[in-house]
Design an enzyme around this catalytic site. Structure first.
Site, PDB file in Angstrom:
ATOM      1  N   GLU A   1     -61.933  14.580  38.339  1.00 12.30           N
ATOM      2  CA  GLU A   1     -62.190  13.164  38.580  1.00 12.30           C
ATOM      3  C   GLU A   1     -63.675  12.787  38.560  1.00 12.30           C
ATOM      4  OE1 GLU A   1     -60.075  10.512  38.953  1.00 12.30           O
ATOM      5  OE2 GLU A   1     -58.507  11.902  38.315  1.00 12.30           O
TER       6      GLU A   1
ATOM      7  N   SER B   1       1.948  11.286  62.399  1.00 11.97           N
ATOM      8  CA  SER B   1       2.446  12.493  63.076  1.00 11.97           C
ATOM      9  C   SER B   1       1.351  13.473  63.463  1.00 11.97           C
ATOM     10  CB  SER B   1       3.473  13.196  62.181  1.00 11.97           C
ATOM     11  OG  SER B   1       4.615  12.389  62.010  1.00 11.97           O
TER      12      SER B   1
END
Length: 763
Positions: free
Chosen positions: A116, A383
């Site tokens: 950079e 059930s």
């Protein structure tokens, strides 16, 4: 830093610059008086200089005090790990730690400076020479290879200014960069830059990026990882490695070359880093199917530690292999029979007998509906509720061989009927329970008392409203799948009650915020009744309504079906697994004759069969806990076959025997052929199918990490998904036919699919 507009305009440096400009033009003015033609030129130059100075003062005077930037609050991050430690999901935004100058890893500092701002330690905020050099290098490279702005300028832009590309912003940026360099040492500027830079995936700062992508603090970054992070700041969205790993690695290679050119590393060190490129260790996108589970984990974490600090990591109970199996069997059954049987939704939860949730499917499609049908949907269990009636009876002295009459029964104006409308006369309780005879359950509930039945249900973990009505014996109240599954787990484990849980440990950096106590469930006080109940539950699978759920080891469970087939359930246990399955429609519309012993029992059997095989292969023997064994580091969520700019035949991994391994998320050509970015892999033992079968396999493998190793001669591969053999999985689900090179285990998987009439063997 004091950024008031008036203060910057009145700063001594600004006043000195204005005085110097005026002084520089005095000799020019003297000459202009003696040489007439210079008079106009001098006037023009003075005007231009005045305008430049005026515009500079204007740009400084219009600086917003706080840069005009606002920071929206973000949710604290939660990295979710499976039971084996593999990170598989992330919620919120990882914030990371703010590094001090002493904490910045040298390898990252060198990487950032090299790519950079090479003259960072030489310039004073603006680097004209660097601008020229960057322009030439970018032109030669045919793209943006090197930036022109200094790190100081970038920091000013990130911290104080907008991203507008205007002349005023450029002037403000340049003056502020010069000012900042006069106020702070270089290392502090670099540190502030690394703490403020955006690295993609919603994270700002080097430590947050390191945690997000690599699952480690910045201080532990390797050279290849530091190079990758340094390469992201120029195009974080485009190069974010969780979406574009090859692009991020290519940019990292450029960073390494820049580091060699600047003398930050040797060529040998850079080449070694290129041969071992960085790999993403923490996923940034949650696999769609696990979202139901992750939602529950997030709720549990809030309940355990409140909002908590940023960047918490939670170790959960989820078994990713079982989760994949659960999603697969639910999707396959619904895709195969859902439309014909008028069933649109399904849910499954699997837990160990200590309550650890191992897998959870809360619905057919999380993207379509986030409503969790395991924990949120309240439906009539039918059930399935008879468990509490019969257990209450066993506590009061009834035995499995006790006899009752199956006959027409009336309680007030209510006349319950049996499924099919027939009666058997004298039957044992074992037979009545196994065949889900309604009249016997109602008589039994009347005999033991409904309050006692409700008390039994409460003790086993049912918290939903249970009205004291005769119809409750047949499951007329509404409960959740998780409630019913935990109740059956307590019976299977012989425990007083089982508390489902999904969180084992919560960490925040190096601090432990929560660890689940290793306390085993309390043994039940009614062990004789529990033993009798296990007898009844086993009879359901052995000879009753749950015969479709039979597996290769002893098991038990219960079916449940409500009026007009609006709900169909099967909850049961086998080995150390307790699994609950529900099918139905969100609008409560009837299904086409689906019963608990039908599709739910088949889904249960498919899941349990594969899950038991997977757990046996992985050596998981205790209640939901993996047997201690040496394992490699967690596999990457995203991977690539070849390194950037490397020989395309180069592979990214090797197995313990040294064989090269392909790893990644492949496309599906057919169910016997995968494609890894142009590299075709034939699955050993499988003659593949195209069409619908291939599409289903493609959906199943989407965004999942598959590892493939050569399988002897012939160029075929044996591939695995979370430890499960893919060829075996395909053949077991009837997704292909066994080929001539199929091994005995693969032939057995095909035979199982054939006998179960699954997939292509369905008639």
């Amino acid at each position: 830093m004091r950024t008031g507009a008036g203060r910057l305009a009145d700063h001594p440096a600004t006043r000195r610059a204005a005085s110097a400009t005026a002084a520089a033009w005095r000799p020019v003015a003297d000459v202009a008086r003696r040489v007439p033609w210079l008079k106009a030129t001098a006037a023009t130059a003075a005007l231009v200089a005045g305008l430049v100075l005026a515009y500079t003062i204007y740009a400084l005077s219009t600086l917003p005090v706080n840069g005009g930037l606002t920071v929206e609050p973000t949710a604290s991050a939660l990295v979710v790990r499976a039971a084996d430690g593999q990170a598989f999901a992330t919620r919120g935004v990882i914030k990371g730690a703010k590094l001090s100058a002493k904490e910045v890893p040298p390898v990252l500092a060198k990487a950032i400076v090299a790519i950079e701002d090479r003259r960072f330690y030489e310039h004073h905020g603006i680097d004209l020479r660097g601008l020229v050099r960057a322009a030439f290098r970018n032109a030669a490279a045919g793209g943006t290879r090197e930036g022109g702005s200094t790190l100081t300028q970038q920091l000013v832009r990130m911290s104080y200014l907008s991203q507008d590309r205007t002349l005023k912003r450029k002037v403000q940026e340049a003056v502020l960069a010069l000012w900042l360099e006069s106020q702070l040492p270089k290392d502090e500027i670099l540190t502030r830059y690394l703490n403020a830079a955006y690295f993609g995936a919603g994270v700002y700062g080097a430590d947050a990026a390191s945690q997000r992508y690599f699952g480690k603090p910045a201080k532990d970054l390797t050279l290849s990882e530091a190079a990758m992070l340094a390469g992201l700041v120029r195009a974080p969205s485009q190069l974010a490695p969780h979406r574009n790993l090859d692009g991020a690695r290519g940019r990292a290679a450029q960073v390494l070359e820049a580091m060699v050119e600047t003398g930050a590393v040797t060529k040998q060190e850079a080449d070694a880093a290129k041969r071992a490129p960085a790999t993403v260790r923490v996923p940034t996108e949650t696999p769609v199917g696990t979202n139901y589970f992750v939602d529950g984990v997030a709720d549990s974490v809030r309940g355990l530690i409140g909002t908590g600090p940023a960047d918490a990591t939670v170790r959960t109970t989820l078994d990713l292999t079982l989760q994949n199996i659960a999603e697969s069997v639910i999707a396959r059954r619904l895709d195969q029979d859902g439309e014909r049987r008028k069933v649109s939704q399904g849910a499954l939860v699997a837990m160990s007998t200590d309550g650890a949730i191992l897998a959870m499917v809360g619905g057919r499609d999380y993207a379509d509906s986030q409503f969790n049908r395991v924990t949120q949907a309240k439906r009539q269990p039918g059930s399935l509720f008879k468990l509490f009636v019969y257990l209450t009876a066993m506590r009061q002295g009834y035995r499995p061989d006790s006899t009752m009459m199956d006959r027409p029964t009336q309680i007030g104006e209510w006349e319950p009927e049996n499924y099919g409308g027939r009666y058997r006369g004298a039957v044992s309780l074992r037979t009545a329970f196994a065949h889900s005879i309604n009249t016997v359950a109602v008589q039994l509930a009347e005999a033991v008392g409904m309050p006692a039945v409700i008390e039994t249900a409460r003790g086993l973990g049912v918290t939903s409203d249970l009205p004291n009505l005769p119809s409750l014996a047949l499951g007329s109240a509404e409960t959740t799948l998780l409630e019913m599954t935990r109740a059956y787990a307590a019976v299977a484990a012989g425990a007083e009650t089982i508390e489902p849980y999904s969180v084992r440990q919560i960490l925040a950096r190096d601090q432990t915020l929560y660890t689940r106590p290793q306390t085993p469930p309390t043994p039940a006080r009614d062990q004789a009744a529990r033993t009798a109940m296990l007898d009844l539950l086993s009879a359901v699978v052995r000879e009753g309504t749950g015969k479709n759920a039979r597996v290769s080891i002893p098991s038990g469970g219960k079916t449940g079906t409500t009026q007009d087939s609006r709900d169909a359930w099967f909850v049961g246990f086998a080995g150390d697994l307790v699994v609950g399955v529900w099918l139905g429609n969100d609008d409560n519309a009837p299904m086409a004759g689906v019963t608990g012993g039908d599709m739910p029992a088949l889904i249960w059997r498919d899941f349990v069969t594969q899950a038991l095989a997977a757990r046996a292969k992985a050596g998981k023997v205790e209640a939901g806990r993996p047997e201690a064994r040496a394992t490699p580091a967690p596999r990457p969520e995203t991977a690539s076959i070849a390194e950037p700019d490397a020989d395309p035949r180069a592979l990214t991994d090797r197995d313990p025997t040294g064989r090269a391994v392909l790893r990644g998320s492949p496309a599906v050509v057919d169910t016997g052929t995968l494609d890894f970015d142009g590299r075709t892999v034939r699955l050993a033992g499988v003659d593949g199918l195209s069409g619908r079968n291939a599409r289903e396999l493609g959906r199943y493998l989407r965004r999942r990490d598959v590892a493939c190793a050569p399988a002897g001669e012939g160029g075929a591969y044996r591939c695995s998904l979370d430890g499960q053999d893919l060829s075996e999985l395909i053949l077991f689900n009837g997704g292909g036919r066994a080929s001539a090179d199929a091994t005995p285990d693969l032939l057995a998987a095909e035979e199982q699919a054939r006998s179960n009439r699954i997939g292509i063997w369905r008639r």
